[in-house]
Write a protein that holds these residues in place. Structure first.
Motif, PDB file in Angstrom:
ATOM      1  N   LEU A   1       0.998  -1.288  -0.203  1.00  0.00           N
ATOM      2  CA  LEU A   1      -0.015   0.075  -0.148  1.00  0.00           C
ATOM      3  C   LEU A   1       0.758   0.884   0.093  1.00  0.00           C
ATOM      4  O   LEU A   1       0.669   2.116   0.667  1.00  0.00           O
ATOM      5  CB  LEU A   1      -0.945   0.157   1.129  1.00  0.00           C
ATOM      6  CG  LEU A   1      -1.989  -0.980   1.327  1.00  0.00           C
ATOM      7  CD1 LEU A   1      -2.636  -1.194   2.666  1.00  0.00           C
ATOM      8  CD2 LEU A   1      -2.853  -1.198   0.173  1.00  0.00           C
ATOM      9  N   ASP A   2       1.907   1.079  -0.943  1.00  0.00           N
ATOM     10  CA  ASP A   2       2.472   2.544  -1.067  1.00  0.00           C
ATOM     11  C   ASP A   2       1.893   3.620  -1.561  1.00  0.00           C
ATOM     12  O   ASP A   2       2.319   4.931  -0.999  1.00  0.00           O
ATOM     13  CB  ASP A   2       4.051   2.250  -2.011  1.00  0.00           C
ATOM     14  CG  ASP A   2       4.989   1.198  -1.362  1.00  0.00           C
ATOM     15  OD1 ASP A   2       5.050   1.200  -0.006  1.00  0.00           O
ATOM     16  OD2 ASP A   2       5.280   0.280  -2.122  1.00  0.00           O
ATOM     17  N   ALA A   3       0.819   3.497  -2.213  1.00  0.00           N
ATOM     18  CA  ALA A   3       0.100   4.703  -2.793  1.00  0.00           C
ATOM     19  C   ALA A   3      -0.623   5.467  -1.568  1.00  0.00           C
ATOM     20  O   ALA A   3      -1.267   4.504  -0.689  1.00  0.00           O
ATOM     21  CB  ALA A   3      -0.925   4.313  -3.816  1.00  0.00           C
ATOM     22  N   PRO A   4      -0.418   6.703  -1.520  1.00  0.00           N
ATOM     23  CA  PRO A   4      -0.938   7.348  -0.308  1.00  0.00           C
ATOM     24  C   PRO A   4      -2.488   6.974  -0.124  1.00  0.00           C
ATOM     25  O   PRO A   4      -3.120   6.920   0.917  1.00  0.00           O
ATOM     26  CB  PRO A   4      -0.761   8.768  -0.304  1.00  0.00           C
ATOM     27  CG  PRO A   4       0.281   8.724  -1.263  1.00  0.00           C
ATOM     28  CD  PRO A   4       0.109   7.565  -2.309  1.00  0.00           C
ATOM     29  N   GLU A   5      -3.371   7.210  -1.413  1.00  0.00           N
ATOM     30  CA  GLU A   5      -4.794   6.792  -1.157  1.00  0.00           C
ATOM     31  C   GLU A   5      -5.040   5.476  -0.704  1.00  0.00           C
ATOM     32  O   GLU A   5      -6.077   5.434   0.104  1.00  0.00           O
ATOM     33  CB  GLU A   5      -5.292   7.333  -2.667  1.00  0.00           C
ATOM     34  CG  GLU A   5      -5.305   8.685  -3.127  1.00  0.00           C
ATOM     35  CD  GLU A   5      -3.865   8.859  -3.478  1.00  0.00           C
ATOM     36  OE1 GLU A   5      -2.781   8.034  -3.817  1.00  0.00           O
ATOM     37  OE2 GLU A   5      -3.781  10.148  -4.108  1.00  0.00           O
ATOM     38  N   LEU A   6      -4.423   4.427  -0.971  1.00  0.00           N
ATOM     39  CA  LEU A   6      -4.653   3.229  -0.776  1.00  0.00           C
ATOM     40  C   LEU A   6      -4.389   2.907   0.705  1.00  0.00           C
ATOM     41  O   LEU A   6      -5.136   2.252   1.393  1.00  0.00           O
ATOM     42  CB  LEU A   6      -3.839   2.248  -1.437  1.00  0.00           C
ATOM     43  CG  LEU A   6      -4.143   2.219  -3.020  1.00  0.00           C
ATOM     44  CD1 LEU A   6      -3.334   1.116  -3.705  1.00  0.00           C
ATOM     45  CD2 LEU A   6      -5.527   1.930  -3.445  1.00  0.00           C
ATOM     46  N   PHE A   7      -3.307   3.428   1.237  1.00  0.00           N
ATOM     47  CA  PHE A   7      -2.819   3.330   2.633  1.00  0.00           C
ATOM     48  C   PHE A   7      -3.927   4.175   3.698  1.00  0.00           C
ATOM     49  O   PHE A   7      -4.212   3.525   4.452  1.00  0.00           O
ATOM     50  CB  PHE A   7      -1.701   4.029   2.955  1.00  0.00           C
ATOM     51  CG  PHE A   7      -1.238   4.001   4.415  1.00  0.00           C
ATOM     52  CD1 PHE A   7      -0.946   2.741   5.013  1.00  0.00           C
ATOM     53  CD2 PHE A   7      -0.928   5.231   5.205  1.00  0.00           C
ATOM     54  CE1 PHE A   7      -0.591   2.809   6.198  1.00  0.00           C
ATOM     55  CE2 PHE A   7      -0.543   5.280   6.330  1.00  0.00           C
ATOM     56  CZ  PHE A   7      -0.269   4.032   6.913  1.00  0.00           C
ATOM     57  N   GLY A   8      -4.347   5.243   2.919  1.00  0.00           N
ATOM     58  CA  GLY A   8      -5.430   5.890   3.961  1.00  0.00           C
ATOM     59  C   GLY A   8      -6.611   5.294   3.839  1.00  0.00           C
ATOM     60  O   GLY A   8      -7.223   5.397   4.951  1.00  0.00           O
ATOM     61  N   ALA A   9      -7.012   4.697   2.748  1.00  0.00           N
ATOM     62  CA  ALA A   9      -8.299   3.827   2.717  1.00  0.00           C
ATOM     63  C   ALA A   9      -8.212   2.641   3.632  1.00  0.00           C
ATOM     64  O   ALA A   9      -9.333   2.427   4.719  1.00  0.00           O
ATOM     65  CB  ALA A   9      -8.473   3.153   1.297  1.00  0.00           C
ATOM     66  N   TRP A  10      -7.046   1.933   3.869  1.00  0.00           N
ATOM     67  CA  TRP A  10      -6.780   0.882   4.800  1.00  0.00           C
ATOM     68  C   TRP A  10      -6.953   1.508   5.980  1.00  0.00           C
ATOM     69  O   TRP A  10      -7.567   0.668   7.096  1.00  0.00           O
ATOM     70  CB  TRP A  10      -5.439   0.364   4.356  1.00  0.00           C
ATOM     71  CG  TRP A  10      -5.216  -0.842   5.453  1.00  0.00           C
ATOM     72  CD1 TRP A  10      -6.270  -1.947   5.566  1.00  0.00           C
ATOM     73  CD2 TRP A  10      -3.990  -1.106   6.083  1.00  0.00           C
ATOM     74  NE1 TRP A  10      -5.650  -2.800   6.669  1.00  0.00           N
ATOM     75  CE2 TRP A  10      -4.235  -2.431   6.616  1.00  0.00           C
ATOM     76  CE3 TRP A  10      -2.693  -0.752   5.932  1.00  0.00           C
ATOM     77  CZ2 TRP A  10      -3.240  -3.064   7.330  1.00  0.00           C
ATOM     78  CZ3 TRP A  10      -1.594  -1.367   6.768  1.00  0.00           C
ATOM     79  CH2 TRP A  10      -1.926  -2.643   7.279  1.00  0.00           C
ATOM     80  N   VAL A  11      -6.398   2.573   6.454  1.00  0.00           N
ATOM     81  CA  VAL A  11      -6.261   3.083   7.786  1.00  0.00           C
ATOM     82  C   VAL A  11      -7.624   3.684   8.147  1.00  0.00           C
ATOM     83  O   VAL A  11      -8.519   3.167   9.367  1.00  0.00           O
ATOM     84  CB  VAL A  11      -5.660   4.278   8.002  1.00  0.00           C
ATOM     85  CG1 VAL A  11      -5.543   5.032   9.271  1.00  0.00           C
ATOM     86  CG2 VAL A  11      -3.923   3.974   7.712  1.00  0.00           C
ATOM     87  N   GLY A  12      -8.743   4.141   7.288  1.00  0.00           N
ATOM     88  CA  GLY A  12      -9.984   4.721   7.585  1.00  0.00           C
ATOM     89  C   GLY A  12     -10.759   3.510   7.753  1.00  0.00           C
ATOM     90  O   GLY A  12     -11.768   3.537   8.521  1.00  0.00           O
ATOM     91  N   ALA A  13     -10.630   2.324   7.244  1.00  0.00           N
ATOM     92  CA  ALA A  13     -11.458   1.149   7.271  1.00  0.00           C
ATOM     93  C   ALA A  13     -11.127   0.394   8.600  1.00  0.00           C
ATOM     94  O   ALA A  13     -11.893  -0.444   8.810  1.00  0.00           O
ATOM     95  CB  ALA A  13     -11.385   0.273   5.887  1.00  0.00           C
ATOM     96  N   SER A  14     -10.107   0.419   9.092  1.00  0.00           N
ATOM     97  CA  SER A  14      -9.679  -0.418  10.291  1.00  0.00           C
ATOM     98  C   SER A  14      -9.465   0.055  11.446  1.00  0.00           C
ATOM     99  O   SER A  14      -9.200  -0.623  12.563  1.00  0.00           O
ATOM    100  CB  SER A  14      -8.384  -1.262   9.690  1.00  0.00           C
ATOM    101  OG  SER A  14      -7.357  -0.316   9.316  1.00  0.00           O
ATOM    102  N   VAL A  15      -8.841   1.383  11.572  1.00  0.00           N
ATOM    103  CA  VAL A  15      -8.687   2.062  12.923  1.00  0.00           C
ATOM    104  C   VAL A  15      -9.777   2.695  13.546  1.00  0.00           C
ATOM    105  O   VAL A  15     -10.686   3.194  12.741  1.00  0.00           O
ATOM    106  CB  VAL A  15      -7.499   3.360  12.633  1.00  0.00           C
ATOM    107  CG1 VAL A  15      -7.086   3.876  13.882  1.00  0.00           C
ATOM    108  CG2 VAL A  15      -6.305   2.657  11.922  1.00  0.00           C
TER     109      VAL A  15
END
Length: 354
Positions: free
Chosen positions: A197-211
């Motif tokens: 998830l190096d792409a910022p948008e993908l990493f952000g989506a993962w964080v928003g969905a799991s934290v």
């Protein structure tokens, strides 16, 4: 629908009548406890300003627990403490709706929204199923499931009014989501490249969905830059929208007596849809309409945070640590499994839609 409207009307009428008759004496009675909660909340916000990764809600809760266990809450404060833990809490949940707009959900797109709903649903149901099998009480399992699947401390506090859980169970659930959310600030950025998830948008989506907590989401996603924070915030707010239907569905489910979940309520069934949930939905509609300017929304956000923090001060002041210690390590195991589950499900979902 007619029964729902009739029940809403009856509750509103009784509430207004009781308020009109008892308001003067009631105000004097609750003033000391409410003032104490406000004072502690002020300190909690100062802690947040000094250490921005610490949520003011969590700081206020911890201070409340400390005061309660030190015997520093006078008996005269009891009525105000109980009032704040219930009424002010629900008012804060209503105001939380002012921070959400339907357009923010639409911005995600159909596939992404489907992933959010699936992740929340599977996490909630999975945690509810696993909890009793690990020896965790059903009310505590319900609170943990809600906090981990939706939005941390705020979600736990909202569900508490439906589950009728003990103050210790509420505090334990909040402590667990806070612990795992704090761990996420360190763990998720460290795993970012490893999970692709190096792409910022993908990493952000993962964080928003799991934290869990909003402050923790921002702290975690900020390691990926502004694009990551924006993506995380949109996904996170989409999860928060699901708070109202989740609380409503659980409330309807609990109207049928079930062992372990209604034992504290006796024969009384919970309201079909709690009034504060309807208020939460109404505030979402107001925000969506665009009638509120940005400065008003910012002020409402501040009031919302203060209301929730005050309520958590009151909840915390009624908790006794010695009782918490008797709960044991099984809720912690449940929380860690739930956290790993939502992180894993979210990761799969992000990869599937991108």
């Amino acid at each position: 629908m007619s029964s729902l409207l009739r029940e809403f009307s009856d509750v509103a009428t009784r509430t207004f009548y009781n308020w009109r008759v008892n308001a003067p004496s009631r105000s004097i009675e609750i003033a000391p406890g409410f003032a104490l909660s406000l004072l502690v909340t002020f300190v909690g916000f100062q802690v947040h300003h000094r250490f921005d990764t610490v949520s003011p809600l969590v700081a206020s809760l911890v201070i409340g627990v400390v005061l309660g266990n030190l015997g520093a809450v006078p008996a005269v404060c009891t009525p105000g403490v109980k009032f704040t833990a219930k009424r002010v809490l629900r008012f804060g949940i209503v105001l939380l709706g002012s921070q959400l707009a339907v357009s923010q959900v639409i911005e995600l797109g159909g596939a992404e929204l489907l992933v959010v709903v699936a992740v929340v649903t599977l996490t909630f149901l999975g945690t509810m199923w696993l909890g009793p099998r690990l020896g965790v009480s059903r009310p505590l399992s319900l609170l943990v499931a809600t906090g981990f699947s939706i939005c941390g401390a705020s979600a736990v506090a909202a569900m508490e009014g439906v589950a009728e859980a003990d103050e210790e169970e509420v505090t334990y659930a909040i402590a667990l989501v806070t612990l795992c959310g704090s761990l996420a600030i360190v763990v998720l950025p460290a795993l970012r490249s490893l999970v692709g998830l190096d792409a910022p948008e993908l990493f952000g989506a993962w964080v928003g969905a799991s934290v869990h907590d909003v402050a923790q989401v921002i702290a975690t996603s900020s390691t990926g830059g502004d694009a990551s924070v924006h993506a995380a915030t949109v996904v996170k707010l989409s999860r928060v929208v699901l708070l109202a239907p989740l609380v409503a569905m659980v409330s309807i489910w609990l109207r049928t007596p079930r062992e372990g979940l209604t034992s504290r309520q006796g024969s009384k069934s919970p309201t079909i849809v709690p009034i504060f949930v309807l208020g939460f939905l109404a505030m979402i509609l107001v925000r969506t309409s665009g009638v509120l300017p940005d400065d008003v929304l910012a002020n409402l956000k501040t009031v919302e945070q203060w209301c929730l923090a005050c309520a958590l001060v009151s909840l915390g002041s009624e908790v006794r640590v010695r009782k918490l210690l008797r709960v044991g390590g099984r809720p912690l195991l449940l929380a860690l499994i739930s956290w790993g589950g939502i992180a894993g499900l979210s990761l799969v979902g992000v990869h599937l839609v991108n």
